[in-house]
Write an enzyme that holds these catalytic residues in place. Sequence first.
Site, PDB file in Angstrom:
ATOM      1  N   ARG A 155     -14.133   2.567   7.948  1.00  0.00           N
ATOM      2  CA  ARG A 155     -13.398   1.793   8.964  1.00  0.00           C
ATOM      3  C   ARG A 155     -12.729   2.704   9.984  1.00  0.00           C
ATOM      4  NH1 ARG A 155      -9.533  -2.959   7.122  1.00  0.00           N
ATOM      5  NH2 ARG A 155      -8.599  -1.341   5.820  1.00  0.00           N
ATOM      6  N   LYS A 158     -11.644  -9.576   6.636  1.00  0.00           N
ATOM      7  CA  LYS A 158     -10.675 -10.586   7.097  1.00  0.00           C
ATOM      8  C   LYS A 158     -10.285 -10.351   8.563  1.00  0.00           C
ATOM      9  CE  LYS A 158      -7.683  -9.505   3.865  1.00  0.00           C
ATOM     10  NZ  LYS A 158      -8.461  -8.406   3.223  1.00  0.00           N
ATOM     11  N   ARG A 176      -5.038   0.160  -3.717  1.00  0.00           N
ATOM     12  CA  ARG A 176      -5.026  -1.108  -2.984  1.00  0.00           C
ATOM     13  C   ARG A 176      -5.954  -2.116  -3.644  1.00  0.00           C
ATOM     14  NH1 ARG A 176      -6.997   0.727   2.407  1.00  0.00           N
ATOM     15  NH2 ARG A 176      -6.703  -1.417   3.092  1.00  0.00           N
ATOM     16  N   ARG A 215      -7.135   4.481   9.457  1.00  0.00           N
ATOM     17  CA  ARG A 215      -5.866   4.010   8.908  1.00  0.00           C
ATOM     18  C   ARG A 215      -5.361   4.957   7.838  1.00  0.00           C
ATOM     19  NH1 ARG A 215      -5.918  -2.342   7.563  1.00  0.00           N
ATOM     20  NH2 ARG A 215      -4.878  -1.540   5.710  1.00  0.00           N
ATOM     21  N   ARG A 233      -0.418 -12.905  -0.454  1.00  0.00           N
ATOM     22  CA  ARG A 233      -1.018 -11.866  -1.292  1.00  0.00           C
ATOM     23  C   ARG A 233      -0.506 -11.913  -2.727  1.00  0.00           C
ATOM     24  NH1 ARG A 233      -2.586  -7.888   2.900  1.00  0.00           N
ATOM     25  NH2 ARG A 233      -3.679  -6.120   1.996  1.00  0.00           N
TER      26      ARG A 233
HETATM   27  P1  ADP Z   1     -10.105  -6.460   5.994  1.00  0.00           P
HETATM   28  O1  ADP Z   1      -9.317  -6.978   7.178  1.00  0.00           O
HETATM   29  O2  ADP Z   1     -10.488  -7.549   5.030  1.00  0.00           O
HETATM   30  O3  ADP Z   1      -9.442  -5.307   5.319  1.00  0.00           O
HETATM   31  P2  ADP Z   1     -11.941  -5.467   8.066  1.00  0.00           P
HETATM   32  O4  ADP Z   1     -12.244  -6.691   8.879  1.00  0.00           O
HETATM   33  O5  ADP Z   1     -10.995  -4.474   8.624  1.00  0.00           O
HETATM   34  O6  ADP Z   1     -11.489  -5.917   6.560  1.00  0.00           O
HETATM   35  O7  ADP Z   1     -13.346  -4.786   7.745  1.00  0.00           O
HETATM   36  C1  ADP Z   1     -13.387  -3.548   7.014  1.00  0.00           C
HETATM   37  C2  ADP Z   1     -14.487  -2.682   7.585  1.00  0.00           C
HETATM   38  O8  ADP Z   1     -15.754  -3.268   7.292  1.00  0.00           O
HETATM   39  C3  ADP Z   1     -14.425  -2.499   9.088  1.00  0.00           C
HETATM   40  O9  ADP Z   1     -14.813  -1.163   9.378  1.00  0.00           O
HETATM   41  C4  ADP Z   1     -15.447  -3.509   9.626  1.00  0.00           C
HETATM   42  O10 ADP Z   1     -16.006  -3.036  10.845  1.00  0.00           O
HETATM   43  C5  ADP Z   1     -16.463  -3.546   8.501  1.00  0.00           C
HETATM   44  N1  ADP Z   1     -17.065  -4.885   8.286  1.00  0.00           N
HETATM   45  C6  ADP Z   1     -16.451  -6.090   8.371  1.00  0.00           C
HETATM   46  N2  ADP Z   1     -17.311  -7.098   8.079  1.00  0.00           N
HETATM   47  C7  ADP Z   1     -18.510  -6.503   7.803  1.00  0.00           C
HETATM   48  C8  ADP Z   1     -19.821  -7.007   7.436  1.00  0.00           C
HETATM   49  N3  ADP Z   1     -20.057  -8.319   7.282  1.00  0.00           N
HETATM   50  N4  ADP Z   1     -20.787  -6.102   7.211  1.00  0.00           N
HETATM   51  C9  ADP Z   1     -20.563  -4.783   7.356  1.00  0.00           C
HETATM   52  N5  ADP Z   1     -19.373  -4.237   7.705  1.00  0.00           N
HETATM   53  C10 ADP Z   1     -18.347  -5.098   7.927  1.00  0.00           C
HETATM   54  P1  AMP Z   2      -3.763  -4.893   5.307  1.00  0.00           P
HETATM   55  O1  AMP Z   2      -3.753  -4.449   6.737  1.00  0.00           O
HETATM   56  O2  AMP Z   2      -3.829  -6.394   5.157  1.00  0.00           O
HETATM   57  O3  AMP Z   2      -4.795  -4.180   4.470  1.00  0.00           O
HETATM   58  O4  AMP Z   2      -2.324  -4.477   4.724  1.00  0.00           O
HETATM   59  C1  AMP Z   2      -1.909  -3.130   4.697  1.00  0.00           C
HETATM   60  C2  AMP Z   2      -0.732  -2.973   3.734  1.00  0.00           C
HETATM   61  O5  AMP Z   2       0.383  -3.749   4.204  1.00  0.00           O
HETATM   62  C3  AMP Z   2      -0.957  -3.438   2.306  1.00  0.00           C
HETATM   63  O6  AMP Z   2      -1.601  -2.460   1.513  1.00  0.00           O
HETATM   64  C4  AMP Z   2       0.466  -3.723   1.841  1.00  0.00           C
HETATM   65  O7  AMP Z   2       1.154  -2.517   1.540  1.00  0.00           O
HETATM   66  C5  AMP Z   2       1.104  -4.300   3.101  1.00  0.00           C
HETATM   67  N1  AMP Z   2       0.959  -5.787   3.167  1.00  0.00           N
HETATM   68  C6  AMP Z   2       0.227  -6.492   4.075  1.00  0.00           C
HETATM   69  N2  AMP Z   2       0.346  -7.793   3.846  1.00  0.00           N
HETATM   70  C7  AMP Z   2       1.153  -7.946   2.770  1.00  0.00           C
HETATM   71  C8  AMP Z   2       1.637  -9.054   2.029  1.00  0.00           C
HETATM   72  N3  AMP Z   2       1.277 -10.306   2.350  1.00  0.00           N
HETATM   73  N4  AMP Z   2       2.438  -8.820   0.964  1.00  0.00           N
HETATM   74  C9  AMP Z   2       2.790  -7.568   0.631  1.00  0.00           C
HETATM   75  N5  AMP Z   2       2.370  -6.468   1.277  1.00  0.00           N
HETATM   76  C10 AMP Z   2       1.552  -6.647   2.344  1.00  0.00           C
END
Ligand code: ADP
Ligand code: AMP
Length: 274
Positions: free
Chosen positions: A168, A37, A212, A201, A112
């Site tokens: 990541r 995302k 999660r 992270r 969410r």
């Molecule tokens: P989210 O925001 O949904 O938690 P991220 O965009 O942070 O996901 O992506 C999670 C990890 O996967 C990051 O390290 C990113 O670089 C990697 N990633 C994202 N999209 C792809 C893809 N299509 N193929 C391989 N790795 C990806």
């Molecule tokens: P994310 O960066 O989207 O993976 O979010 C990291 C953490 O923030 C999650 O595991 C939750 O603890 C909190 N969080 C983010 N967005 C929301 C939401 N819309 N509702 C509740 N908790 C959230």
Amino acid sequence: AIFPRREIRVKGAISMANDTARNVGPVILLGPPGAGKGTQSKRIVDRYGVPQISTGDLLRDHVARGTELGLEAKAIMARGELVPDELMYGIVANRLREADCQRGFVLDGFPRTAAQAGWLDAFLEKEVFDKGSEKRSDKGSEYPQNCPPVVIQLLVDYTQLLLRLTGRRSCPTCGRLYNIHFQPPLVDELCDVDGSKLVIRNDDREEVISGRLAAYETQTRLVTDYYRAQRRLVAINADRPVEEVTAQIFGVIDSHGNDSHGRVDTRSGTTTQS
Ligand code: ADP
Ligand code: AMP
């Protein structure tokens, strides 16, 4: 319409050029942690010039600044649980009221829970983003029909999610995302752009990741049900290279409001349920 959608698609071809003048409206990216995302949001930002609103980033910023909200959220986030809905509404409402959201925005990580999805619909109904156009009294309850969010669900295999989350890394200075397995930096652990040391992270540790993903299964799945029932959900196979996923997302955004309803687009592999 509040966000009139200009037809820019050329039959059979999706332009990859920037399109920063049009009204995009709300774009909601759904999917489990690690689905991509954040990665895809940044590409939407670059192409359409609308802001990414990541509730995870907003919360991490509160934690870093030690605000009252940050202090409440910190332990919950460290456990991989969801922050209570009531704490989320204020930060999301404040952010969506900022001027840069007038042409649209990408929501990454919100809604969410089903309650958050209902809150967002009510918020979009009563708030005027495009303050330069019609007044609230002119549009009344027609607002959500005029401006339906584009809701895109990123589907990724569980094993792939684990690799994406454990691999990541992000730059603490510019926010750029990396992955030691899939998108490694040119120099180990350093940002390609500014040379900062990349960070992991706090909640990307294996013992937190399972919590999660469980929170996603029990609470956030209901959000996809919510939008599916509204026939707005467009599911995308996100278990593909970043660029391919991006091309599909752009296709969905560009054709939103123009496409026929309830059909499967066999060329792109997306399922349209709106
Ligand atoms: P989210 O925001 O949904 O938690 P991220 O965009 O942070 O996901 O992506 C999670 C990890 O996967 C990051 O390290 C990113 O670089 C990697 N990633 C994202 N999209 C792809 C893809 N299509 N193929 C391989 N790795 C990806
Ligand atoms: P994310 O960066 O989207 O993976 O979010 C990291 C953490 O923030 C999650 O595991 C939750 O603890 C909190 N969080 C983010 N967005 C929301 C939401 N819309 N509702 C509740 N908790 C959230």
